[in-house]
Design a protein around this motif. Structure first.
Motif, mmCIF file in Angstrom:
data_model
loop_
_atom_site.group_PDB
_atom_site.id
_atom_site.type_symbol
_atom_site.label_atom_id
_atom_site.label_comp_id
_atom_site.label_asym_id
_atom_site.label_seq_id
_atom_site.Cartn_x
_atom_site.Cartn_y
_atom_site.Cartn_z
ATOM 1 N N THR A 1 4.668 -3.940 4.089
ATOM 2 C CA THR A 1 3.229 -3.686 4.080
ATOM 3 C C THR A 1 2.913 -2.330 4.703
ATOM 4 O O THR A 1 2.100 -1.556 4.179
ATOM 5 N N ILE A 2 3.547 -2.030 5.813
ATOM 6 C CA ILE A 2 3.331 -0.751 6.489
ATOM 7 C C ILE A 2 3.752 0.413 5.583
ATOM 8 O O ILE A 2 3.031 1.408 5.461
ATOM 9 N N ILE A 3 4.880 0.270 4.914
ATOM 10 C CA ILE A 3 5.346 1.318 3.996
ATOM 11 C C ILE A 3 4.397 1.453 2.814
ATOM 12 O O ILE A 3 4.094 2.564 2.362
ATOM 13 N N GLY B 1 -1.417 5.838 1.397
ATOM 14 C CA GLY B 1 -2.239 6.760 2.167
ATOM 15 C C GLY B 1 -1.890 8.212 1.893
ATOM 16 O O GLY B 1 -2.773 9.069 1.818
ATOM 17 N N ALA B 2 -0.609 8.493 1.726
ATOM 18 C CA ALA B 2 -0.191 9.862 1.406
ATOM 19 C C ALA B 2 -0.764 10.288 0.052
ATOM 20 O O ALA B 2 -1.248 11.415 -0.098
ATOM 21 N N ILE B 3 -0.743 9.391 -0.895
ATOM 22 C CA ILE B 3 -1.297 9.694 -2.224
ATOM 23 C C ILE B 3 -2.811 9.873 -2.134
ATOM 24 O O ILE B 3 -3.368 10.841 -2.654
ATOM 25 N N GLY B 4 -3.494 8.945 -1.472
ATOM 26 C CA GLY B 4 -4.947 9.014 -1.358
ATOM 27 C C GLY B 4 -5.418 10.241 -0.607
ATOM 28 O O GLY B 4 -6.388 10.897 -1.008
ATOM 29 N N THR C 1 -2.419 -4.049 -1.432
ATOM 30 C CA THR C 1 -2.575 -3.317 -0.178
ATOM 31 C C THR C 1 -2.269 -1.834 -0.382
ATOM 32 O O THR C 1 -2.970 -0.965 0.142
ATOM 33 N N PHE C 2 -1.237 -1.529 -1.146
ATOM 34 C CA PHE C 2 -0.880 -0.147 -1.474
ATOM 35 C C PHE C 2 -2.051 0.566 -2.145
ATOM 36 O O PHE C 2 -2.418 1.677 -1.753
ATOM 37 N N ILE D 1 -4.137 3.882 -0.901
ATOM 38 C CA ILE D 1 -4.698 4.977 -1.703
ATOM 39 C C ILE D 1 -6.199 5.135 -1.482
ATOM 40 O O ILE D 1 -6.668 6.214 -1.107
ATOM 41 N N LEU D 2 -6.963 4.070 -1.714
ATOM 42 C CA LEU D 2 -8.420 4.201 -1.637
ATOM 43 C C LEU D 2 -8.916 4.365 -0.205
ATOM 44 O O LEU D 2 -9.914 5.045 0.036
#
Length: 129
Positions: free
Chosen positions: A6-8, A14-17, A70-71, A76-77
């Motif tokens: 989940t953390i990954i 998050g890096a993509i968003g 979650t990803f 992302i969002l």
């Protein structure tokens, strides 16, 4: 349950968003002359449309893994949209005496994001039927 997967998922999303936020914000501010922080508004509207669409999609596709959800949503969002930047930009507009622009920015972010989330949700629901 919080686990390493989940953390990954959140970190990679998050890096993509965050990268998308930088690109959209930079492009918007470069191509549109404006008195309002349109880059922030753009990422908030796009993110709201996408979350509405995703939640409607999740409604029809219940087998999608929680990690993927979650990803996309938190990762992302969550990194794409920004409430804190909207807040400080609105504060700076108020502080500099640009009250009309400040209230326009607040109204567009608040009501626009709710409208876009609803439109995204309804769009996918209609396409799914």
């Amino acid at each position: 349950m919080m686990n390493l997967t989940t953390i990954i998922a959140v970190a990679s999303g998050g890096a993509i968003g965050a990268t998308l936020r930088l690109l959209i914000n930079t492009w918007t501010n470069k191509h549109f002359v404006h008195a309002l922080p349109l880059g922030t508004l753009a990422v908030n509207l796009i993110g709201s449309l996408c979350i509405g669409m995703l939640f409607a999609y999740f409604h029809f596709n219940t087998t999608l893994s929680p990690t993927i959800k979650t990803f996309m949503v938190t990762g992302i969002l969550g990194a794409l949209t920004t409430y804190s930047t909207f807040a400080i930009e609105s504060f700076f507009l108020l502080e500099s005496g640009h009250y009309g622009q400040a209230f326009a920015n607040m109204a567009l972010n608040l009501f626009g994001t709710i409208l876009f989330a609803g439109l995204g949700y309804i769009l996918i629901l209609k396409l799914g039927n």
